[in-house]
Motif scaffolding. Structure first.
Motif, PDB file in Angstrom:
ATOM      1  N   GLY A 334      57.244  43.634  55.851  1.00 48.97           N
ATOM      2  CA  GLY A 334      56.659  42.308  55.706  1.00 48.97           C
ATOM      3  C   GLY A 334      55.959  41.803  56.950  1.00 48.97           C
ATOM      4  O   GLY A 334      55.351  40.732  56.937  1.00 48.97           O
ATOM      5  N   TYR A 335      56.020  42.589  58.026  1.00 51.55           N
ATOM      6  CA  TYR A 335      55.426  42.160  59.300  1.00 51.55           C
ATOM      7  C   TYR A 335      54.105  42.881  59.570  1.00 51.55           C
ATOM      8  O   TYR A 335      53.895  44.013  59.126  1.00 51.55           O
ATOM      9  CB  TYR A 335      56.385  42.447  60.471  1.00 51.55           C
ATOM     10  CG  TYR A 335      57.447  41.384  60.650  1.00 51.55           C
ATOM     11  CD1 TYR A 335      57.381  40.486  61.704  1.00 51.55           C
ATOM     12  CD2 TYR A 335      58.497  41.265  59.746  1.00 51.55           C
ATOM     13  CE1 TYR A 335      58.350  39.508  61.869  1.00 51.55           C
ATOM     14  CE2 TYR A 335      59.473  40.289  59.901  1.00 51.55           C
ATOM     15  CZ  TYR A 335      59.386  39.408  60.963  1.00 51.55           C
ATOM     16  OH  TYR A 335      60.335  38.434  61.112  1.00 51.55           O
ATOM     17  N   GLU A 336      53.248  42.180  60.291  1.00 49.91           N
ATOM     18  CA  GLU A 336      52.052  42.792  60.874  1.00 49.91           C
ATOM     19  C   GLU A 336      52.421  43.139  62.317  1.00 49.91           C
ATOM     20  O   GLU A 336      52.689  42.233  63.119  1.00 49.91           O
ATOM     21  CB  GLU A 336      50.866  41.828  60.840  1.00 49.91           C
ATOM     22  CG  GLU A 336      50.405  41.448  59.441  1.00 49.91           C
ATOM     23  CD  GLU A 336      49.788  42.624  58.679  1.00 49.91           C
ATOM     24  OE1 GLU A 336      49.222  43.531  59.330  1.00 49.91           O
ATOM     25  OE2 GLU A 336      49.885  42.640  57.440  1.00 49.91           O
ATOM     26  N   CYS A 337      52.463  44.423  62.620  1.00 47.88           N
ATOM     27  CA  CYS A 337      52.861  44.871  63.963  1.00 47.88           C
ATOM     28  C   CYS A 337      51.626  45.330  64.737  1.00 47.88           C
ATOM     29  O   CYS A 337      50.811  46.116  64.220  1.00 47.88           O
ATOM     30  CB  CYS A 337      53.869  46.012  63.864  1.00 47.88           C
ATOM     31  SG  CYS A 337      55.414  45.527  63.067  1.00 47.88           S
ATOM     32  N   PRO A 354      47.148  53.180  61.608  1.00 43.34           N
ATOM     33  CA  PRO A 354      46.773  51.792  61.869  1.00 43.34           C
ATOM     34  C   PRO A 354      45.780  51.285  60.826  1.00 43.34           C
ATOM     35  O   PRO A 354      44.876  52.021  60.420  1.00 43.34           O
ATOM     36  CB  PRO A 354      46.149  51.828  63.267  1.00 43.34           C
ATOM     37  CG  PRO A 354      45.722  53.239  63.480  1.00 43.34           C
ATOM     38  CD  PRO A 354      46.620  54.092  62.651  1.00 43.34           C
ATOM     39  N   SER A 355      45.960  50.042  60.404  1.00 40.30           N
ATOM     40  CA  SER A 355      45.013  49.456  59.460  1.00 40.30           C
ATOM     41  C   SER A 355      43.799  48.887  60.183  1.00 40.30           C
ATOM     42  O   SER A 355      42.746  48.716  59.592  1.00 40.30           O
ATOM     43  CB  SER A 355      45.694  48.366  58.624  1.00 40.30           C
ATOM     44  OG  SER A 355      46.402  47.474  59.440  1.00 40.30           O
ATOM     45  N   TYR A 372      49.539  47.724  62.608  1.00 36.87           N
ATOM     46  CA  TYR A 372      50.273  48.490  61.605  1.00 36.87           C
ATOM     47  C   TYR A 372      50.858  47.502  60.603  1.00 36.87           C
ATOM     48  O   TYR A 372      51.762  46.730  60.945  1.00 36.87           O
ATOM     49  CB  TYR A 372      51.391  49.317  62.256  1.00 36.87           C
ATOM     50  CG  TYR A 372      50.897  50.215  63.376  1.00 36.87           C
ATOM     51  CD1 TYR A 372      50.368  51.469  63.117  1.00 36.87           C
ATOM     52  CD2 TYR A 372      50.959  49.780  64.707  1.00 36.87           C
ATOM     53  CE1 TYR A 372      49.916  52.291  64.150  1.00 36.87           C
ATOM     54  CE2 TYR A 372      50.496  50.594  65.741  1.00 36.87           C
ATOM     55  CZ  TYR A 372      49.986  51.843  65.460  1.00 36.87           C
ATOM     56  OH  TYR A 372      49.531  52.640  66.485  1.00 36.87           O
ATOM     57  N   SER A 373      50.328  47.531  59.373  1.00 34.71           N
ATOM     58  CA  SER A 373      50.843  46.651  58.324  1.00 34.71           C
ATOM     59  C   SER A 373      52.043  47.334  57.683  1.00 34.71           C
ATOM     60  O   SER A 373      51.902  48.421  57.116  1.00 34.71           O
ATOM     61  CB  SER A 373      49.766  46.381  57.275  1.00 34.71           C
ATOM     62  OG  SER A 373      48.682  45.684  57.848  1.00 34.71           O
ATOM     63  N   ILE A 374      53.192  46.699  57.789  1.00 31.28           N
ATOM     64  CA  ILE A 374      54.427  47.303  57.270  1.00 31.28           C
ATOM     65  C   ILE A 374      54.744  46.663  55.928  1.00 31.28           C
ATOM     66  O   ILE A 374      55.213  45.524  55.852  1.00 31.28           O
ATOM     67  CB  ILE A 374      55.610  47.114  58.251  1.00 31.28           C
ATOM     68  CG1 ILE A 374      55.179  47.487  59.689  1.00 31.28           C
ATOM     69  CG2 ILE A 374      56.802  47.935  57.797  1.00 31.28           C
ATOM     70  CD1 ILE A 374      54.704  48.920  59.861  1.00 31.28           C
TER      71      ILE A 374
END
Length: 386
Positions: A334-337, A354-355, A372-374
């Motif tokens: 749910g996090y954007e890292c 990586p997005s 990195y979209s998790i």
């Protein structure tokens, strides 16, 4: 210099131009023009004072004095001398000429600066019988010169020391991220300033402090006292004090978490000291320990971190980045890292696709800023980086 329609240029770090543009738009400035490592607007002296106080992503605020073409070195001197320098600052103030020269006219890039210095000094001597002194390191008045070919732009640097010198950071850890870069990363990440923000390798706390100030709407430079515009003859003390007094500066409490963690107790202590005098001192939760032991709030959020780049750590650094990637995958659903690093090999060890990637500079180091979209639940499609 007229009161209205000044050409105001905000210099920034490479890769942060869009962050400055976004910030200016949020502050109410329409159609900021993106340049190379800079953004330009038009405005008045009120805007110059306001931007020096409020800007988070800019390095210096320049006010254009003149833009002209010149034929040769003698013409450059003559054109520079046409500017009414005596009306800008007092002969008792020290000054310096700084800038960038890209021209075949000069074999020595310092020479144009000497010519402009001579034009200023000669004008003062002719009109006042005396001259101001040069102070290359800490001038009270700084003149910015930009020459491309046979075109010259001369501007007043109204800021002085760069705006990353906020006034709140008294202590740093190894390889600190400067405040302007930290604020720029926050803008580039798209953080909504209403959800959890985490830096699991916080060092001396720059990212989390800038995040707290941004979310609270408190000017980043609220603790800074010195600006070069105060040394100009047209300095309007009443106008400046009105802008400063109107700025929000009361302690606030945020209704979401900003979490700062580091394995090094010494730098966590430094981070706590850095935030202590600010109105957001209670907005950040500091934790001493390894990032893998950090308790992550449920829901969505943004993580940004500036891990060691570790050219001297060898394989250890790649193992660290691999652990970071595993932790993202298993604990940060749910996090954007986001990770910023100059070490390409180490970034590959994160082993997530990586997005988004952005090229930016942290000081003189060329870095990659990667998102990195998790995903969580049925959307969980963690792709391995080839």
């Amino acid at each position: 210099m007229s009161e209205e329609k000044l050409k105001i240029t905000i210099k920034t770090l490479y890769g942060f131009e869009k962050a400055v543009q976004q910030e200016l738009q949020e502050l109410g400035y329409h159609d900021p023009e993106i340049l190379n490592r800079a953004v330009r607007i038009t405005g008045a002296w009120r805007d110059v004072y306001y931007l020096n106080l409020y800007l988070r992503t800019g390095l210096v605020v320049l006010v254009e004095l003149a833009a002209f073409s010149f034929k040769d070195k003698d013409d450059l001197y003559a054109q520079a001398k046409k500017i009414n320098w005596v009306s800008l600052f007092d002969k008792g103030k020290t000054f310096a000429i700084k800038g960038a020269i890209f021209s075949d006219v000069f074999t020595n890039t310092q020479f144009p600066q000497l010519l402009i210095k001579d034009a200023i000094v000669d004008q003062f001597r002719e009109q006042t019988g005396d001259r101001p002194n040069i102070d290359a390191k800490n001038p009270q008045v700084s003149i910015d010169v930009y020459i491309s070919g046979k075109n010259c732009v001369l501007s007043l640097n109204t800021t002085g020391a760069p705006l990353y010198k906020r006034g709140y950071r008294t202590e740093t850890g190894p390889a600190p991220l400067n405040e302007v870069a930290a604020a720029g990363l926050l803008y580039l990440s798209g953080w909504d300033r209403k959800s959890t923000f985490i830096d699991p390798m916080c060092g001396s706390g720059t990212l989390v402090i800038e995040a707290a100030l941004l979310a609270a709407g408190i000017p980043a430079n609220i603790e800074r006292r010195h600006y070069a515009f105060k040394n100009l003859l047209n300095f309007d003390r009443e106008l400046w004090e009105g802008i400063y007094e109107a700025a929000p500066k009361k302690p606030v409490k945020l209704d979401f978490s900003i979490i700062a963690s580091d394995i090094d107790q010494i730098v966590v202590t430094k981070a706590k000291r850095n935030i202590r005098a600010l109105p957001v001192s209670r907005c950040v939760q500091f934790v001493m320990g390894d990032f893998e032991d950090l308790k992550i709030p449920e829901g969505n959020g943004v993580l940004i971190t500036n891990p060691p780049y570790g050219e001297r750590m060898g394989e250890e650094i790649e193992a660290l980045y691999a652990r970071l990637g595993d932790w993202f995958k298993h604990e940060l659903a749910g996090y954007e890292c986001w990770v910023i690093s100059s070490n390409e090999d180490a970034l590959k060890s994160v082993a997530l696709k990586p997005s988004r990637k952005m090229k930016i500079f942290n000081g003189s180091l060329e870095c990659s800023f990667r998102n990195y979209s998790i995903y969580e639940g049925s959307k969980k499609k963690i792709q391995q980086e080839e």
